[in-house]
Design an enzyme around this catalytic site. Structure first.
Site, PDB file in Angstrom:
ATOM      1  N   HIS A   1       0.888  -1.177   0.000  1.00  0.00           N
ATOM      2  CA  HIS A   1       0.000   0.000   0.000  1.00  0.00           C
ATOM      3  C   HIS A   1       0.912   1.208   0.000  1.00  0.00           C
ATOM      4  O   HIS A   1       1.597   1.465   0.991  1.00  0.00           O
ATOM      5  CB  HIS A   1      -0.889  -0.018   1.245  1.00  0.00           C
ATOM      6  CG  HIS A   1      -1.677   1.253   1.435  1.00  0.00           C
ATOM      7  ND1 HIS A   1      -2.825   1.518   0.720  1.00  0.00           N
ATOM      8  CD2 HIS A   1      -1.471   2.325   2.233  1.00  0.00           C
ATOM      9  CE1 HIS A   1      -3.288   2.718   1.088  1.00  0.00           C
ATOM     10  NE2 HIS A   1      -2.485   3.217   1.991  1.00  0.00           N
TER      11      HIS A   1
ATOM     12  N   GLU B   1      -7.975  -3.002  -1.112  1.00  0.00           N
ATOM     13  CA  GLU B   1      -8.223  -2.595   0.275  1.00  0.00           C
ATOM     14  C   GLU B   1      -8.580  -1.118   0.381  1.00  0.00           C
ATOM     15  O   GLU B   1      -7.863  -0.328   1.013  1.00  0.00           O
ATOM     16  CB  GLU B   1      -6.940  -2.885   1.058  1.00  0.00           C
ATOM     17  CG  GLU B   1      -7.051  -2.865   2.538  1.00  0.00           C
ATOM     18  CD  GLU B   1      -5.713  -3.271   3.122  1.00  0.00           C
ATOM     19  OE1 GLU B   1      -5.634  -4.382   3.646  1.00  0.00           O
ATOM     20  OE2 GLU B   1      -4.737  -2.489   3.012  1.00  0.00           O
TER      21      GLU B   1
ATOM     22  N   ARG C   1      -9.454  17.119   8.160  1.00  0.00           N
ATOM     23  CA  ARG C   1      -8.681  17.011   6.911  1.00  0.00           C
ATOM     24  C   ARG C   1      -8.159  18.367   6.401  1.00  0.00           C
ATOM     25  O   ARG C   1      -7.014  18.463   5.986  1.00  0.00           O
ATOM     26  CB  ARG C   1      -9.492  16.299   5.815  1.00  0.00           C
ATOM     27  CG  ARG C   1      -9.908  14.865   6.217  1.00  0.00           C
ATOM     28  CD  ARG C   1     -10.457  14.050   5.067  1.00  0.00           C
ATOM     29  NE  ARG C   1      -9.408  13.676   4.152  1.00  0.00           N
ATOM     30  CZ  ARG C   1      -9.242  14.184   2.954  1.00  0.00           C
ATOM     31  NH1 ARG C   1     -10.106  15.088   2.495  1.00  0.00           N
ATOM     32  NH2 ARG C   1      -8.238  13.820   2.205  1.00  0.00           N
TER      33      ARG C   1
ATOM     34  N   CYS D   1     -10.606  27.784  19.461  1.00  0.00           N
ATOM     35  CA  CYS D   1      -9.696  28.871  19.817  1.00  0.00           C
ATOM     36  C   CYS D   1      -8.336  28.602  19.198  1.00  0.00           C
ATOM     37  O   CYS D   1      -7.356  28.333  19.902  1.00  0.00           O
ATOM     38  CB  CYS D   1      -9.598  28.980  21.327  1.00  0.00           C
ATOM     39  SG  CYS D   1     -11.185  29.407  22.014  1.00  0.00           S
TER      40      CYS D   1
HETATM   41  N1  LLP Z   1      -4.615   0.070   3.513  1.00  0.00           N
HETATM   42  C1  LLP Z   1      -3.698   0.562   4.370  1.00  0.00           C
HETATM   43  C2  LLP Z   1      -2.646  -0.319   4.881  1.00  0.00           C
HETATM   44  C3  LLP Z   1      -3.749   1.908   4.763  1.00  0.00           C
HETATM   45  O1  LLP Z   1      -2.834   2.385   5.595  1.00  0.00           O
HETATM   46  C4  LLP Z   1      -4.792   2.732   4.274  1.00  0.00           C
HETATM   47  C5  LLP Z   1      -4.887   4.133   4.687  1.00  0.00           C
HETATM   48  C6  LLP Z   1      -5.731   2.166   3.393  1.00  0.00           C
HETATM   49  C7  LLP Z   1      -5.612   0.837   3.032  1.00  0.00           C
HETATM   50  C8  LLP Z   1      -6.878   2.952   2.823  1.00  0.00           C
HETATM   51  O2  LLP Z   1      -6.452   4.016   2.049  1.00  0.00           O
HETATM   52  P1  LLP Z   1      -7.564   4.780   1.159  1.00  0.00           P
HETATM   53  O3  LLP Z   1      -8.137   3.774   0.202  1.00  0.00           O
HETATM   54  O4  LLP Z   1      -8.593   5.283   2.102  1.00  0.00           O
HETATM   55  O5  LLP Z   1      -6.840   5.874   0.499  1.00  0.00           O
HETATM   56  N2  LLP Z   1      -6.370  10.567   6.995  1.00  0.00           N
HETATM   57  C9  LLP Z   1      -5.928  10.624   5.610  1.00  0.00           C
HETATM   58  C10 LLP Z   1      -5.781   9.250   5.005  1.00  0.00           C
HETATM   59  C11 LLP Z   1      -4.859   8.340   5.787  1.00  0.00           C
HETATM   60  C12 LLP Z   1      -4.838   6.950   5.217  1.00  0.00           C
HETATM   61  C13 LLP Z   1      -4.152   5.999   6.093  1.00  0.00           C
HETATM   62  N3  LLP Z   1      -4.111   4.667   5.558  1.00  0.00           N
HETATM   63  C14 LLP Z   1      -6.923  11.479   4.805  1.00  0.00           C
HETATM   64  O6  LLP Z   1      -7.846  12.027   5.396  1.00  0.00           O
HETATM   65  O7  LLP Z   1      -6.748  11.641   3.604  1.00  0.00           O
END
Ligand code: LLP
Length: 433
Positions: free
Chosen positions: A206, A283, A322, A355
């Protein structure tokens, strides 16, 4: 790898999936997270070509959402003991049915996979007790698991030496990332796994979150090279998550068909090499839930600071982190209190109640305050922050002693409360003087 440009989003919105936004705010208060079930189902079905869709629940882990995706046949990823408990509470079995598959059959699927770079003591206890499959992002996890679960099968999460994300903070590959087992260490790590008596059945990469398909596509080749080093014990490969969604005007959905074809070709090469079937997993987190989610807030003040106009709402970065963390862009719309209102648009900065100067929803990476063109809003109007269904509620906090908001799921035209708003009592539970 793109499809036609989407129609631009409306800046006045009165309903979400047929349910009045004013009524949602009246019934449940604001700030309020609202999810549309049908959008989530549609996103699950978009990925039906893959053998396994494994939801990265860290994106949106409300039990009702987990139950919804489970009913769509989606498996789940867990990164903590808490996420394991959520998966079980939503009806997932802890482990696959036992019994080996023949060479012509796909191997049984693990309903829950624990994916992390460490075991804290609780999570090691939980995976050992429940027999949950583990995706190891550090070699030290191998001996720790073998001591508790002799002979376990494991997945290795490999850092291919490159990565990409919508922000440097969401890039999970390369030397700048703590994630995964470094690709060049694989031969040594395989020896460690063998000494520990573990069998390596899965391989996972990933490289980052919110990247683009061109970068994601590079992973297939890197995974193939490592798969050949692991050899015939391998039965499952995972493309990881990271599928992008269009947040900004002009951004489009990715060509998922092309992406699957690329991974399917990698899988087929490995099947030929090993002489048995290989399960192909994806995933996603964001892709399944981002577009389903809306954050309804109420405008509580409108003011000028010199030449700039600020609209202040009752949600802050405690509710949606975000923008302050990554400078993320979310579409916004106004639901006027008076349905007859059709105000002209104007440039405004949108902020919250905290704040702290960084409590601004219209900011760019680096914390610079930007503005958005929205219909002129008054106190009492509702401001809706859109595409907020991934990494929204789950990253909310109690900063400034603000309660976590309520969550509502709309399905079949009906809105259902799926998490109650926290109360003042919840905020001080467990504290003593
Ligand atoms: N698999 C693993 C091992 C991960 O660490 C993550 C996300 C995903 C799958 C899913 O990724 P996605 O398909 O959602 O892009 N807080 C940040 C995103 C952090 C993602 C962390 N890991 C945001 O708001 O953009």
């Amino acid at each position: 790898m793109s499809t036609a440009a989407p129609p631009s989003r409306p800046v006045v919105r009165r309903d979400i999936a047929g349910v009045s936004i004013s009524e949602l705010a009246q019934d449940h208060g604001t700030p309020l997270y609202v999810y549309e079930a049908e959008t989530i189902r549609r996103r699950c079905r978009d990925l039906a070509a893959w053998d396994t869709i494994r939801f990265a629940q860290k994106a949106c882990s409300n039990l009702a959402i987990l139950d919804l995706v489970r009913r769509e046949g989606v498996m789940v990823d867990a990164v903590s003991t808490g996420e394991i408990h959520r998966a079980l509470a939503a009806g997932y079995q802890p482990h696959a049915a036992s019994g080996a598959a023949s060479a012509s059959e796909l191997p049984p699927v693990h309903p829950i996979v624990y994916t992390a770079d460490i075991f804290d003591r609780d999570s090691l206890d939980a995976v050992a007790k429940l027999g949950i499959h583990v995706n190891c992002g550090s070699a030290d996890m191998l001996e720790q698991l073998a001591e508790r679960v002799p002979g376990a099968s494991v997945t290795l999460r490999v850092n291919p030496g490159f990565g990409h994300g919508h922000s440097q903070k969401t890039n999970t590959g390369g030397e700048g990332s703590k994630h995964g087992i470094w690709h060049a260490d694989i031969p040594e790590v395989l020896r460690r796994a063998e000494w520990a008596g573990l069998s390596v059945t899965g391989l996972h990469m990933h490289i980052g979150s919110g990247t683009d398909l061109a970068h994601l596509a590079e992973v297939a080749g890197a995974l193939e090279r490592v798969a050949l080093e692991i050899g015939r014990s391998l039965t499952t490969i995972s493309a990881g998550g990271g599928l992008p969604v269009p947040y900004k005007p002009g951004e489009v959905h990715a060509d998922l068909g092309g992406y699957f074809t690329l991974w399917d070709a990698t899988r087929k090469k490995l099947e030929q090499q090993f002489g048995h079937r290989i399960r192909l997993e994806i995933e996603p987190g964001r892709y399944l839930t981002a577009e389903s989610g809306y954050l309804i807030t109420e405008v509580r003040a409108v003011k000028h600071q010199g030449s700039r106009k600020y609209v202040l709402v009752d949600a802050g970065f405690n509710t949606l982190a975000r923008p302050v963390l990554y400078g993320s862009y979310h579409p916004m719309s106004i639901c006027p209190r008076d349905p007859a209102d059709a105000a002209a648009t104007e440039e405004v900065a949108i902020g919250g109640p905290l704040c702290e100067s960084g409590d601004i929803f219209t900011q760019t990476d680096g914390g610079f305050v930007a503005t958005r063109s929205l219909p002129a809003a008054e106190v009492g109007d509702l401001l809706v922050i859109e595409i907020a269904g991934a990494y929204g509620f789950v990253m909310a906090s109690n900063y400034n002693s603000k309660p976590l908001p309520a969550e509502v799921l709309i399905d079949g035209g009906k809105a259902r409360l799926v998490r109650a708003r926290q109360t003042p009592g919840d905020l001080i539970r467990g504290e003593t003087v």
